[in-house]
Design a protein around this motif. Structure first.
Motif, mmCIF file in Angstrom:
data_model
loop_
_atom_site.group_PDB
_atom_site.id
_atom_site.type_symbol
_atom_site.label_atom_id
_atom_site.label_comp_id
_atom_site.label_asym_id
_atom_site.label_seq_id
_atom_site.Cartn_x
_atom_site.Cartn_y
_atom_site.Cartn_z
ATOM 1 N N THR A 63 0.869 -1.313 -0.080
ATOM 2 C CA THR A 63 0.102 -0.026 -0.064
ATOM 3 C C THR A 63 0.743 1.365 0.023
ATOM 4 O OG1 THR A 63 -0.173 0.083 2.519
ATOM 5 C CG2 THR A 63 -1.731 -1.151 1.395
ATOM 6 N N GLY A 64 1.907 1.216 0.421
ATOM 7 C CA GLY A 64 3.015 2.475 0.708
ATOM 8 C C GLY A 64 2.607 3.073 2.081
ATOM 9 N N PHE A 65 1.789 2.335 2.804
ATOM 10 C CA PHE A 65 1.767 3.027 4.209
ATOM 11 C C PHE A 65 2.354 1.946 5.089
ATOM 12 C CE2 PHE A 65 -2.804 4.102 2.391
ATOM 13 C CZ PHE A 65 -2.496 5.482 2.505
ATOM 14 N N LYS A 70 1.464 -6.109 4.262
ATOM 15 C CA LYS A 70 0.954 -6.596 2.985
ATOM 16 C C LYS A 70 0.264 -8.194 3.231
ATOM 17 C CE LYS A 70 5.162 -9.095 1.413
ATOM 18 N NZ LYS A 70 5.983 -8.938 0.273
ATOM 19 N N ASP A 71 0.462 -8.760 4.261
ATOM 20 C CA ASP A 71 -0.294 -9.894 4.603
ATOM 21 C C ASP A 71 -1.534 -9.933 5.586
ATOM 22 O OD1 ASP A 71 1.187 -9.305 6.995
ATOM 23 O OD2 ASP A 71 1.669 -11.389 7.485
ATOM 24 N N SER A 79 -4.803 -0.826 -0.610
ATOM 25 C CA SER A 79 -4.248 -0.516 -1.717
ATOM 26 C C SER A 79 -5.171 -0.216 -2.952
ATOM 27 C CB SER A 79 -3.441 -1.711 -2.026
ATOM 28 O OG SER A 79 -2.723 -1.676 -3.272
ATOM 29 N N LYS A 80 -6.075 -0.922 -3.221
ATOM 30 C CA LYS A 80 -7.300 -0.629 -4.221
ATOM 31 C C LYS A 80 -7.764 0.794 -3.919
ATOM 32 C CE LYS A 80 -9.657 -1.980 -7.741
ATOM 33 N NZ LYS A 80 -9.297 -2.689 -8.869
ATOM 34 N N ALA A 81 -8.140 1.172 -2.813
ATOM 35 C CA ALA A 81 -8.942 2.319 -2.706
ATOM 36 C C ALA A 81 -7.882 3.655 -2.707
ATOM 37 C CB ALA A 81 -9.413 2.278 -0.988
ATOM 38 N N PRO A 92 0.746 11.023 4.798
ATOM 39 C CA PRO A 92 1.171 10.499 3.417
ATOM 40 C C PRO A 92 1.796 9.097 3.616
ATOM 41 C CG PRO A 92 1.734 12.565 3.701
ATOM 42 C CD PRO A 92 1.269 12.442 5.019
ATOM 43 N N THR A 93 2.085 8.590 4.964
ATOM 44 C CA THR A 93 2.834 7.305 5.250
ATOM 45 C C THR A 93 2.068 6.637 6.185
ATOM 46 O OG1 THR A 93 4.017 8.325 6.922
ATOM 47 C CG2 THR A 93 5.169 8.311 4.743
#
Length: 115
Positions: A63-65, A70-71, A79-81, A92-93
């Motif tokens: 996601t970049g957050f 990720k699991d 991620s999609k949103a 931002p993070t």
């Protein structure tokens, strides 16, 4: 099947169980709904994306957050949103997936979804 912790006479029983049958709500792994529990930012996002029939399966779980591993079950939803411009995160993070969602934050997500 219906949620195991909802009395059929409760005012919300029909709504919750119908949303479950439509795949909008899944509840907890033990079959409960948790009607008196607070909702998290990740849970609200999942519910709203399912309501608007947005499929997260093709999303990258990265996601970049920094606070979204990720699991985790919610990674692809976030991620999609984010990719669709529906959410930006608390910063931002940071997304704060387990934080409570405010009414204003929920309204923004709904607004982005219907836009």
């Amino acid at each position: 099947s219906e949620f195991t912790d909802i009395n059929k006479n409760e005012w919300y029983a029909l709504y919750a169980n119908t949303a479950k049958s439509l795949g909008i709500l899944s509840g907890y792994s033990d079959g409960t709904f948790g009607p008196n529990k607070s909702i998290t930012r990740a849970e609200a996002l999942k519910i709203l994306m399912r309501t608007f029939d947005i499929n997260e399966q093709d999303a990258d779980a990265n996601t970049g957050f920094s606070d979204v591993e990720k699991d985790m079950w919610y990674a692809k939803y976030i991620s999609k949103a984010k990719a669709l411009g529906i959410v930006n995160g608390k910063t931002p993070t940071r997304f704060d997936p387990n934080g409570k969602i405010t009414r204003a934050e929920a309204a923004k997500i709904v607004g982005e979804l219907i836009d």
